[in-house]
Design an enzyme around this catalytic site. Structure first.
Site, mmCIF file in Angstrom:
data_model
loop_
_atom_site.group_PDB
_atom_site.id
_atom_site.type_symbol
_atom_site.label_atom_id
_atom_site.label_comp_id
_atom_site.label_asym_id
_atom_site.label_seq_id
_atom_site.Cartn_x
_atom_site.Cartn_y
_atom_site.Cartn_z
ATOM 1 N N GLY A 77 0.779 -1.223 0.000
ATOM 2 C CA GLY A 77 0.000 0.000 0.000
ATOM 3 C C GLY A 77 0.813 1.275 0.000
ATOM 4 N N ASN A 106 0.466 2.689 -6.321
ATOM 5 C CA ASN A 106 -0.572 3.217 -5.431
ATOM 6 C C ASN A 106 -0.787 4.716 -5.631
ATOM 7 O OD1 ASN A 106 -1.374 0.813 -3.861
ATOM 8 N ND2 ASN A 106 0.790 0.816 -3.296
ATOM 9 N N ASP A 190 -7.573 -11.903 -6.028
ATOM 10 C CA ASP A 190 -7.906 -10.489 -6.203
ATOM 11 C C ASP A 190 -7.563 -9.976 -7.595
ATOM 12 O OD1 ASP A 190 -5.137 -10.270 -6.163
ATOM 13 O OD2 ASP A 190 -5.054 -9.151 -4.287
ATOM 14 N N HIS A 193 -2.481 -9.185 -7.339
ATOM 15 C CA HIS A 193 -1.164 -9.599 -6.850
ATOM 16 C C HIS A 193 -0.745 -10.945 -7.435
ATOM 17 C CE1 HIS A 193 -2.723 -6.782 -3.776
ATOM 18 N NE2 HIS A 193 -1.485 -6.333 -3.846
#
Length: 217
Positions: A77, A106, A190, A193
């Site tokens: 993050g 990000n 997801d 990743h």
């Protein structure tokens, strides 16, 4: 990061040969210390400890009898601003001879200004070089839904920073992963990743440029 951004990938840029010798050179005979400053792509997100490309780098160095220490300072993050804020402490603590800089994804997801991303990457690179480390920058690619113009300008940020600072550049961290025929099977649920199976490919993308830098010591 959300599902529609699974194509958003870290890409480390790999440099032309002339750039490799222009960076600050570490002290001759010093044992290499490689500092990796990145986000979830380098922080083993969703993986078992030891499966990520950074731990695999440690194993490859040992196999090739290169006595180097790897410090993984990646945080899931993290943004370029976050990395910049903590870099001084990392440089003072670890005194790296090399830094792999894998940040920026990000920033795009949060819609941060490109000028800020460029400035943060530039200042991080210069700070590491001033501390005696050679730098390998990670470029980022964003999916087409960001628009052709934004996609082009965002990708250009990393090339520009590498050129202006004479840092090394690797084209695409996820080459053969996100753009390969088996891409769907190389991402976690997801779809953002990479899985453990993708990590060796990621290392293979980073290794040639990093090996050149290490060979210059």
């Amino acid at each position: 990061m959300n599902r529609r951004h699974f194509i958003l990938t870290g890409a480390l840029a790999g440099s032309a040969g002339s750039w490799l010798h222009a960076q600050a050179q570490p002290a001759a005979g010093r044992k290499p210390v490689i500092l990796v400053v990145g986000d979830s792509l380098s922080a083993e997100y969703g993986l078992k400890r030891g499966e990520g490309w950074v731990p695999l780098l440690e194993k490859r160095l040992a196999e090739q009898k290169i006595a180097a220490t790897v410090i993984n300072a990646s945080i899931s993050g993290d943004t370029t601003a976050g990395g910049r804020a903590r870099l001084a402490g990392l440089l003072a603590q670890h005194k790296p001879t090399h830094m792999v800089l894998e940040l920026g994804a990000n920033d795009a997801l949060r819609g941060l200004p490109l000028t800020s991303t460029e400035d943060n990457l530039t200042q991080m690179t210069k700070a590491a070089q001033a501390a005696g480390a050679q730098v390998l920058i990670v470029g980022i690619q964003v999916p087409p839904n960001y628009g052709r113009d934004y996609t082009r300008r965002f990708e250009a940020v990393f090339t520009k920073v590498a050129g202006n600072t004479k840092a090394a550049l690797v084209p695409f961290l996820l080459k053969g992963v996100a753009d390969g025929p088996d891409a769907a099977g190389l991402f976690q649920a997801d779809r953002i990743h990479p899985t453990a199976a993708a990590q060796p490919r990621m290392l293979d993308n980073v290794w040639p440029a990093l090996r050149k830098l290490l060979a210059g010591m």
